[in-house]
Design a protein around this motif. Structure first.
Motif, mmCIF file in Angstrom:
data_model
loop_
_atom_site.group_PDB
_atom_site.id
_atom_site.type_symbol
_atom_site.label_atom_id
_atom_site.label_comp_id
_atom_site.label_asym_id
_atom_site.label_seq_id
_atom_site.Cartn_x
_atom_site.Cartn_y
_atom_site.Cartn_z
ATOM 1 N N PHE A 7 -8.868 -4.753 4.356
ATOM 2 C CA PHE A 7 -8.724 -4.014 6.010
ATOM 3 C C PHE A 7 -10.104 -3.553 6.387
ATOM 4 O O PHE A 7 -11.011 -2.579 5.772
ATOM 5 C CB PHE A 7 -7.646 -2.737 5.686
ATOM 6 C CG PHE A 7 -6.173 -3.319 5.402
ATOM 7 C CD1 PHE A 7 -5.820 -4.056 6.264
ATOM 8 C CD2 PHE A 7 -5.776 -2.860 4.201
ATOM 9 C CE1 PHE A 7 -4.363 -4.596 6.050
ATOM 10 C CE2 PHE A 7 -4.425 -3.267 3.767
ATOM 11 C CZ PHE A 7 -3.727 -4.177 4.770
ATOM 12 N N THR A 8 -10.405 -3.968 7.383
ATOM 13 C CA THR A 8 -11.730 -3.338 7.842
ATOM 14 C C THR A 8 -11.164 -2.336 9.247
ATOM 15 O O THR A 8 -12.266 -1.548 9.542
ATOM 16 C CB THR A 8 -12.520 -4.735 8.708
ATOM 17 O OG1 THR A 8 -11.668 -5.302 9.545
ATOM 18 C CG2 THR A 8 -12.856 -5.658 7.726
ATOM 19 N N VAL A 43 0.118 -6.131 13.990
ATOM 20 C CA VAL A 43 0.763 -4.997 14.287
ATOM 21 C C VAL A 43 1.904 -4.970 13.279
ATOM 22 O O VAL A 43 2.524 -6.196 13.129
ATOM 23 C CB VAL A 43 1.210 -4.748 15.559
ATOM 24 C CG1 VAL A 43 2.292 -3.588 15.752
ATOM 25 C CG2 VAL A 43 0.158 -4.217 16.494
ATOM 26 N N VAL A 44 2.264 -4.093 12.464
ATOM 27 C CA VAL A 44 3.379 -3.923 11.638
ATOM 28 C C VAL A 44 4.290 -2.589 12.071
ATOM 29 O O VAL A 44 3.619 -1.579 11.992
ATOM 30 C CB VAL A 44 2.991 -4.316 10.245
ATOM 31 C CG1 VAL A 44 2.188 -3.077 9.569
ATOM 32 C CG2 VAL A 44 4.148 -4.512 9.298
ATOM 33 N N LYS A 87 1.042 -5.933 3.330
ATOM 34 C CA LYS A 87 0.077 -5.000 2.742
ATOM 35 C C LYS A 87 -0.220 -3.838 3.473
ATOM 36 O O LYS A 87 -0.218 -2.732 2.819
ATOM 37 C CB LYS A 87 -1.345 -5.752 2.128
ATOM 38 C CG LYS A 87 -2.235 -4.761 1.573
ATOM 39 C CD LYS A 87 -3.193 -5.751 1.268
ATOM 40 C CE LYS A 87 -4.262 -4.998 0.184
ATOM 41 N NZ LYS A 87 -5.558 -5.663 0.124
ATOM 42 N N ALA A 88 -0.535 -3.772 4.872
ATOM 43 C CA ALA A 88 -0.808 -2.718 5.718
ATOM 44 C C ALA A 88 0.487 -1.687 5.684
ATOM 45 O O ALA A 88 0.389 -0.598 5.539
ATOM 46 C CB ALA A 88 -1.179 -3.321 7.019
ATOM 47 N N GLN A 89 1.546 -2.278 5.866
ATOM 48 C CA GLN A 89 2.858 -1.636 5.753
ATOM 49 C C GLN A 89 3.106 -0.931 4.464
ATOM 50 O O GLN A 89 3.331 0.279 4.351
ATOM 51 C CB GLN A 89 4.252 -2.616 6.155
ATOM 52 C CG GLN A 89 5.502 -1.919 6.084
ATOM 53 C CD GLN A 89 6.585 -2.860 6.337
ATOM 54 O OE1 GLN A 89 6.711 -3.731 5.789
ATOM 55 N NE2 GLN A 89 7.423 -2.540 7.483
ATOM 56 N N TYR A 113 4.140 2.459 14.206
ATOM 57 C CA TYR A 113 3.668 1.103 13.711
ATOM 58 C C TYR A 113 2.091 1.663 13.259
ATOM 59 O O TYR A 113 1.556 2.340 13.666
ATOM 60 C CB TYR A 113 3.684 -0.019 14.800
ATOM 61 C CG TYR A 113 2.878 0.450 16.039
ATOM 62 C CD1 TYR A 113 1.411 0.056 16.011
ATOM 63 C CD2 TYR A 113 3.333 0.972 17.161
ATOM 64 C CE1 TYR A 113 0.684 0.100 17.249
ATOM 65 C CE2 TYR A 113 2.531 0.938 18.218
ATOM 66 C CZ TYR A 113 1.286 0.668 18.351
ATOM 67 O OH TYR A 113 0.315 0.987 19.632
ATOM 68 N N VAL A 114 1.633 0.461 12.464
ATOM 69 C CA VAL A 114 0.190 0.354 12.154
ATOM 70 C C VAL A 114 -0.368 -0.965 12.545
ATOM 71 O O VAL A 114 0.073 -2.032 12.505
ATOM 72 C CB VAL A 114 0.125 0.217 10.381
ATOM 73 C CG1 VAL A 114 -1.189 -0.136 9.929
ATOM 74 C CG2 VAL A 114 0.728 1.618 9.877
#
Length: 146
Positions: free
Chosen positions: A10-11, A121-122, A139-141, A84-85
């Motif tokens: 993640f950047t 977006v998740v 992975k972000a979630q 959300y992320v």
């Protein structure tokens, strides 16, 4: 060509809770990736090698991923009402290099770069079925939704 190991990194990450407005629009990650080449010797003409890599491949040999500003432009159009992320991720790769010098000796080095970039977006409350969301989104979630 030999398969090169890749891993999503993640950047930029921004967690947004629309019910709270900007108060809950938080930057959690802002780590741009910079492409670079490292050599075992200082005899290498860095500019010539970077130009050759750029001319001969799709790889990014220099520069920085401008992830947070790109992600924010993307998020400005999101109309989600649930938490959300927003994420920006790249697949980091390290590629071994070897050059033959005019005197016949070899110089080794490594190119540190990224192969793919993804912005998305998740929704934290959504359960995604297998194959229904990109790997970086899942992975972000998992890492940034509570």
């Amino acid at each position: 060509m030999k398969k090169i190991p890749r891993n999503w990194t993640f950047t930029a990450i921004r967690k947004v809770d629309p019910a709270w407005g900007d108060e809950k629009n938080v930057v959690l990650v802002d780590k741009p990736v910079t492409a670079k080449v490292e050599w075992e010797s200082d005899r290498v003409d860095e500019a010539a090698v970077l130009a050759a890599i750029g001319d001969e491949s799709d790889l990014i040999a220099s520069g920085t991923s401008d992830a947070l500003s790109e992600m924010d432009r993307f998020l400005s159009g999101v109309k989600e009402k649930k938490e959300y992320v927003g994420y920006a991720a790249v697949e980091k790769v390290t590629i071994p290099l070897s050059l033959k010098c005019l005197d016949g000796t070899r110089v080794k080095g490594k190119l540190f770069t990224w192969a793919d970039a993804e912005i998305g977006v998740v929704v934290c409350a959504t359960k995604y079925g297998k194959g229904k969301a990109p790997v970086a989104a899942l992975k972000a979630q998992a890492e940034f939704c509570n």
